[in-house]
Design a protein around this motif. Structure first.
Motif, PDB file in Angstrom:
ATOM      1  N   LYS A 185     -25.938   6.741  25.168  1.00  0.00           N
ATOM      2  CA  LYS A 185     -27.593   6.742  24.908  1.00  0.00           C
ATOM      3  C   LYS A 185     -28.047   6.779  23.694  1.00  0.00           C
ATOM      4  O   LYS A 185     -29.247   6.627  23.648  1.00  0.00           O
ATOM      5  CB  LYS A 185     -27.926   8.319  25.750  1.00  0.00           C
ATOM      6  N   ARG A 230     -21.825   9.402  29.838  1.00  0.00           N
ATOM      7  CA  ARG A 230     -22.486   9.258  28.673  1.00  0.00           C
ATOM      8  C   ARG A 230     -21.747   9.092  27.207  1.00  0.00           C
ATOM      9  O   ARG A 230     -21.899   8.166  26.337  1.00  0.00           O
ATOM     10  CB  ARG A 230     -23.657  10.300  28.442  1.00  0.00           C
ATOM     11  N   PHE A 231     -20.778   9.851  27.179  1.00  0.00           N
ATOM     12  CA  PHE A 231     -20.033  10.194  25.937  1.00  0.00           C
ATOM     13  C   PHE A 231     -18.541   9.337  26.440  1.00  0.00           C
ATOM     14  O   PHE A 231     -17.906   9.815  27.176  1.00  0.00           O
ATOM     15  CB  PHE A 231     -19.635  11.566  25.687  1.00  0.00           C
ATOM     16  N   ASP A 243     -27.812  16.443  18.296  1.00  0.00           N
ATOM     17  CA  ASP A 243     -28.738  15.633  18.751  1.00  0.00           C
ATOM     18  C   ASP A 243     -30.255  15.910  18.706  1.00  0.00           C
ATOM     19  O   ASP A 243     -30.477  17.173  18.700  1.00  0.00           O
ATOM     20  CB  ASP A 243     -28.281  15.346  20.409  1.00  0.00           C
ATOM     21  N   TYR A 288     -22.679  13.797  13.133  1.00  0.00           N
ATOM     22  CA  TYR A 288     -21.683  14.214  13.481  1.00  0.00           C
ATOM     23  C   TYR A 288     -20.500  14.823  12.109  1.00  0.00           C
ATOM     24  O   TYR A 288     -21.051  14.567  11.066  1.00  0.00           O
ATOM     25  CB  TYR A 288     -20.822  13.173  14.351  1.00  0.00           C
ATOM     26  N   ASP A 297     -21.858   7.513  21.908  1.00  0.00           N
ATOM     27  CA  ASP A 297     -22.826   8.074  22.681  1.00  0.00           C
ATOM     28  C   ASP A 297     -23.410   6.622  23.401  1.00  0.00           C
ATOM     29  O   ASP A 297     -24.350   6.219  22.672  1.00  0.00           O
ATOM     30  CB  ASP A 297     -23.858   8.978  22.098  1.00  0.00           C
ATOM     31  N   SER A 356     -21.518  13.876  31.669  1.00  0.00           N
ATOM     32  CA  SER A 356     -21.167  13.847  30.456  1.00  0.00           C
ATOM     33  C   SER A 356     -20.035  12.636  30.248  1.00  0.00           C
ATOM     34  O   SER A 356     -19.992  12.034  29.160  1.00  0.00           O
ATOM     35  CB  SER A 356     -20.541  15.150  29.886  1.00  0.00           C
ATOM     36  N   VAL A 376     -27.391  10.600  19.687  1.00  0.00           N
ATOM     37  CA  VAL A 376     -26.529  11.576  18.557  1.00  0.00           C
ATOM     38  C   VAL A 376     -27.228  11.091  17.251  1.00  0.00           C
ATOM     39  O   VAL A 376     -27.091   9.885  16.832  1.00  0.00           O
ATOM     40  CB  VAL A 376     -25.158  11.441  18.813  1.00  0.00           C
TER      41      VAL A 376
END
Length: 225
Positions: free
Chosen positions: A121, A174-175, A160, A127, A119, A171, A124
């Motif tokens: 950003k 970001r991912f 998150d 997981y 991630d 997305s 997260v």
């Protein structure tokens, strides 16, 4: 081929056969290779992402904390630390703002070694791979997902707890998914089933209205004549 008309029939036949053979030997394998290359590049790794907003639940956090820590400080230090770690894990889980489910499928014919999820950003917090243990992420470090065989799928669950907006514009930016020999990742975000059914029912309703409107107009025009 007009230039073949000036040759002897046997010579023209041999040349035509040679051209056909060369086309079969060279062009067909080249075409097959090109089709295979296009398929490989189209989407080697398919990632289907489903977002869900989650309510933060302070009440359940408190109940669990009281339950786990009751009489805790009469225990030894190792047991105290272990219990507090459990409390911290569940506090993070109950404070989550969003839950994300990634279905990661290897669509190529290669084994993707050292597959990772990151991630960019750093929002997260938790997981889970398939139904294994729920783990904490380490900030600024990718999550290792191991090796992914051709045609196989990984279910990645992510929580998150940040205060940023639940949804992002892109997305795929970001991912990030990375692996050895991985060139292309395709990320898809389908509509939730209830939204898809709602749109389907809406379209069906308008199509029905248009159909009956056209039918009535045709019927009236027939009577007018």
């Amino acid at each position: 081929m007009d230039w073949l008309k000036g040759l002897q029939p046997s010579t023209a036949t041999l040349i035509a056969a040679g051209i056909t053979f060369a086309g079969t030997v060279v062009l067909v394998p080249l075409l097959n290779w090109l089709i295979s290359w296009i398929r490989e590049k189209r989407s080697q790794l398919l990632v289907i992402l489903n977002w869900n907003e989650v309510k933060r639940n302070e009440q359940l956090t408190k109940v669990l904390t009281d339950l786990v820590t009751e009489g805790l400080y009469q225990k030894d230090r190792a047991e105290i630390d272990a219990k507090l770690e459990i409390v911290a894990l569940f506090r993070t889980y109950f404070n989550a703002r969003s839950y994300m489910h990634f279905v990661v499928t290897n669509q190529s014919r290669r084994v993707f070694s050292n597959l990772t999820f990151f991630d960019t950003k750093n929002f997260v917090d938790l997981y889970q791979v398939h139904d294994d243990e729920v783990r904490r992420t380490e900030k600024n470090r990718p999550v290792s997902l191991g090796d992914l065989q051709p045609g196989r799928t990984i279910d990645l669950h992510v929580w998150d707890s940040s205060t940023v907006p639940i949804y992002v514009d892109d997305s795929a930016q970001r991912f990030k998914f990375s692996a050895d020999e991985l060139d292309h990742v395709k990320m898809v975000e389908p509509l939730p089933p209830f939204m898809r059914r709602r749109y389907q029912l809406g379209v069906a309703k308008y199509v029905t209205i248009v159909f009956w409107a056209v039918f009535v107009m045709v019927l009236l025009s027939a009577f007018v004549k």
